[in-house]
Design an enzyme around this catalytic site. Sequence first.
Site, short mmCIF file in Angstrom:
data_model
loop_
_atom_site.label_atom_id
_atom_site.label_comp_id
_atom_site.label_asym_id
_atom_site.label_seq_id
_atom_site.Cartn_x
_atom_site.Cartn_y
_atom_site.Cartn_z
N ARG A 287 -50.27 31.34 23.10
CA ARG A 287 -50.82 31.79 21.82
C ARG A 287 -51.17 33.25 21.93
O ARG A 287 -51.67 33.69 22.96
CB ARG A 287 -52.12 31.06 21.50
CG ARG A 287 -51.94 29.77 20.79
CD ARG A 287 -53.31 29.21 20.46
NE ARG A 287 -53.20 27.80 20.20
CZ ARG A 287 -54.21 26.95 20.21
NH1 ARG A 287 -55.42 27.38 20.49
NH2 ARG A 287 -54.03 25.69 19.94
N ALA B 48 0.83 -1.21 0.00
CA ALA B 48 0.00 0.00 0.00
C ALA B 48 0.87 1.25 0.00
O ALA B 48 0.51 2.28 0.56
CB ALA B 48 -0.92 -0.01 1.21
N ARG C 15 -3.55 8.21 -10.10
CA ARG C 15 -4.71 8.27 -10.99
C ARG C 15 -6.02 8.55 -10.26
O ARG C 15 -7.04 8.82 -10.88
CB ARG C 15 -4.82 6.94 -11.78
CG ARG C 15 -3.82 6.85 -12.91
CD ARG C 15 -3.76 5.47 -13.50
NE ARG C 15 -3.04 4.53 -12.65
CZ ARG C 15 -2.94 3.22 -12.86
NH1 ARG C 15 -3.54 2.69 -13.90
NH2 ARG C 15 -2.26 2.45 -12.04
N ASN D 217 -7.79 1.75 -9.40
CA ASN D 217 -6.77 2.74 -9.74
C ASN D 217 -7.33 4.13 -9.98
O ASN D 217 -6.62 5.11 -9.89
CB ASN D 217 -5.99 2.28 -10.98
CG ASN D 217 -5.17 1.05 -10.69
OD1 ASN D 217 -4.39 1.02 -9.74
ND2 ASN D 217 -5.34 0.00 -11.47
N THR E 178 7.14 -2.75 -6.91
CA THR E 178 6.56 -3.81 -6.07
C THR E 178 7.65 -4.71 -5.48
O THR E 178 7.46 -5.29 -4.41
CB THR E 178 5.55 -4.66 -6.87
OG1 THR E 178 6.14 -5.03 -8.12
CG2 THR E 178 4.28 -3.87 -7.16
N GLY F 3 0.37 -7.04 -16.43
CA GLY F 3 1.55 -7.82 -16.81
C GLY F 3 1.09 -9.12 -17.47
O GLY F 3 0.14 -9.75 -17.01
C1 UD1 Z 1 1.27 -4.96 -10.92
C2 UD1 Z 1 2.10 -6.08 -11.57
C3 UD1 Z 1 1.42 -6.52 -12.87
C4 UD1 Z 1 -0.01 -6.97 -12.55
C5 UD1 Z 1 -0.76 -5.86 -11.82
C6 UD1 Z 1 -2.11 -6.40 -11.33
C7 UD1 Z 1 4.42 -5.57 -11.00
C8 UD1 Z 1 5.72 -5.07 -11.47
N1 UD1 Z 1 3.44 -5.60 -11.88
O1 UD1 Z 1 1.30 -3.87 -11.83
O2 UD1 Z 1 2.13 -7.61 -13.43
O3 UD1 Z 1 -0.67 -7.32 -13.75
O4 UD1 Z 1 -0.05 -5.42 -10.64
O5 UD1 Z 1 -2.82 -5.39 -10.72
O6 UD1 Z 1 4.32 -5.93 -9.85
N2 UD1 Z 1 3.24 -0.52 -4.54
C9 UD1 Z 1 4.06 -0.34 -3.46
N3 UD1 Z 1 5.29 0.23 -3.68
C10 UD1 Z 1 5.71 0.62 -4.91
C11 UD1 Z 1 4.85 0.42 -6.00
C12 UD1 Z 1 3.62 -0.16 -5.79
O7 UD1 Z 1 3.71 -0.67 -2.34
O8 UD1 Z 1 6.81 1.14 -5.02
C13 UD1 Z 1 1.92 -1.13 -4.31
C14 UD1 Z 1 0.78 -0.26 -4.77
O9 UD1 Z 1 0.36 0.60 -3.71
C15 UD1 Z 1 -0.28 -1.26 -5.15
C16 UD1 Z 1 0.53 -2.49 -5.59
O10 UD1 Z 1 1.83 -2.31 -5.07
O11 UD1 Z 1 -1.09 -1.63 -4.05
C17 UD1 Z 1 0.60 -2.67 -7.10
O12 UD1 Z 1 1.24 -1.54 -7.66
P1 UD1 Z 1 0.82 -0.95 -9.07
O13 UD1 Z 1 1.67 0.22 -9.36
O14 UD1 Z 1 -0.64 -0.78 -9.14
O15 UD1 Z 1 1.28 -2.14 -10.05
P2 UD1 Z 1 0.77 -2.37 -11.49
O16 UD1 Z 1 1.50 -1.47 -12.41
O17 UD1 Z 1 -0.71 -2.34 -11.53
MG MG Z 2 -2.28 -1.64 -10.10
#
Ligand code: UD1
Ligand code: MG
Length: 432
Positions: free
Chosen positions: A413, A9, A15, A221, A82, A135
């Site tokens: 009244r 999180a 967005r 998102n 992630t 992905g």
């Molecule tokens: C990610 C997956 C993608 C998958 C998609 C499904 C990766 C690289 N890609 O992409 O393959 O299809 O989810 O929804 O993992 N977050 C952090 N720290 C960060 C970045 C993100 O905690 O530095 C958290 C975000 O708050 C979110 C989650 O990780 O809860 C997913 O991040 P998001 O940027 O939405 O990944 P996607 O690009 O959607």
């Molecule tokens: Mg996402």
Amino acid sequence: MSLSVIILAAGQGTRMKSDLPKVLHPISGLPMLHYAIRAAQALSDDITVVLYHQADRIKDAITASFEGIAFKIQDHSNYPGTGGAVMDIETDHDRILVLNGDMPLVTAEALEPLVNSDADIVMSVFDLENPSGYGRVVVENGEVQAIVEEKDCTEEQKRIKTVNAGVYVFRKEIMERYLPLLSNENAQAEYYLTDIVKMARDEGRHIIPVWVEEEAFKGVNSRFDLAHAEEIMQNRIKERWMRAGVTMHLPRTIYIDSRATFHGDCTLDNGVTIHGETIITSSHIRSHTVVEEADIRHSSCGPMARIRPGSILEDTHIGNFVEVKKSHLKGVKAGHLSYLGDAEIGEGTNIGAGTITCNYDGVKKYKTKIGKNVFVGSDTQLVAPVTIEDNVMIAAGTTVTDDVGEGSLAISRTPQKIVANFFHRFFKTGKR
Ligand code: UD1
Ligand code: MG
């Protein structure tokens, strides 16, 4: 339970275009992060939430409702992505479920098939006609070979319809081995958790895809996604209560908070809104009534009534355009056009149309106490603090400023005056 959970999180949620962190946007009355935590709690006693953007605000919101949740602040400037999010997290158990904080529709039940497999990595996938934004997952011979982020896909890979739903179960040993090997040489210059898959595959590890129901794994998102997720959540909440014995007329027009509960035989007419931790027992809530954090037992409300927080209604009838706030009504009838705030009203009492409790002097709020079998005439103002004892009559149009003793009549009244023929003189009608 031998499972640890990490909930991601830390993302900014750009967005959403909001100052409120994405995971705190409410769905059916609760911040969306609550739902992921609840699902995690059903599966594990070791839960870590990864935070970065507005970390304190999110942490405060979680600790207000949950106990025993660990927090990790991501080293976001050095290790974004992630993969960076799950680095250096101490977990108690050998298997680690990674969940996203922006998946409010996920449930313990939907996660069950992932948790029950024993592979080195289990990952959630589904097939989409239009896979854009996700992905892509390369599956061969029943095992995952790689996950390629959309921004890094070749034209051919873009046509793959199996996508990564973003939830995984890793063996701890897999994370310990491959996380330090991640690099950020990709289109977003981020550390991708998904790159672990290819590295592990190259070393002969088993990565099992589990096809999951898309709905439960929907990520939020944008505010459009938020509205869509809320609609699905509403359908779940309403189906659950209808199956439990609540009649709903035109359920698509009804809104029910996820914290509300129903007991006994209840009916909700079209357009009803139920907010907060409302409890409704064997009652009928009529069209377009709004109920907020109230306790309603054996009563009927509306159409078009508003029952506000802290109200307790027992064996009571509330009619149209009546607003009740922080009041206890027992065996009362208030059929039309009234405001009853900070009041206590006893059995057999009738509240006439247009009755107002004047409970606020601009600084403080005051209580109105009305006993049993009181007849409050129409258009009465009760200037609080004021007490009306049992068996009292209040004449229509009275402004009650002093307490009224048992058995009395209160009347204030201006005496009526008759001026004969005034109309004809004034409009010069020629009559007299
Ligand atoms: C990610 C997956 C993608 C998958 C998609 C499904 C990766 C690289 N890609 O992409 O393959 O299809 O989810 O929804 O993992 N977050 C952090 N720290 C960060 C970045 C993100 O905690 O530095 C958290 C975000 O708050 C979110 C989650 O990780 O809860 C997913 O991040 P998001 O940027 O939405 O990944 P996607 O690009 O959607
Ligand atoms: Mg996402």
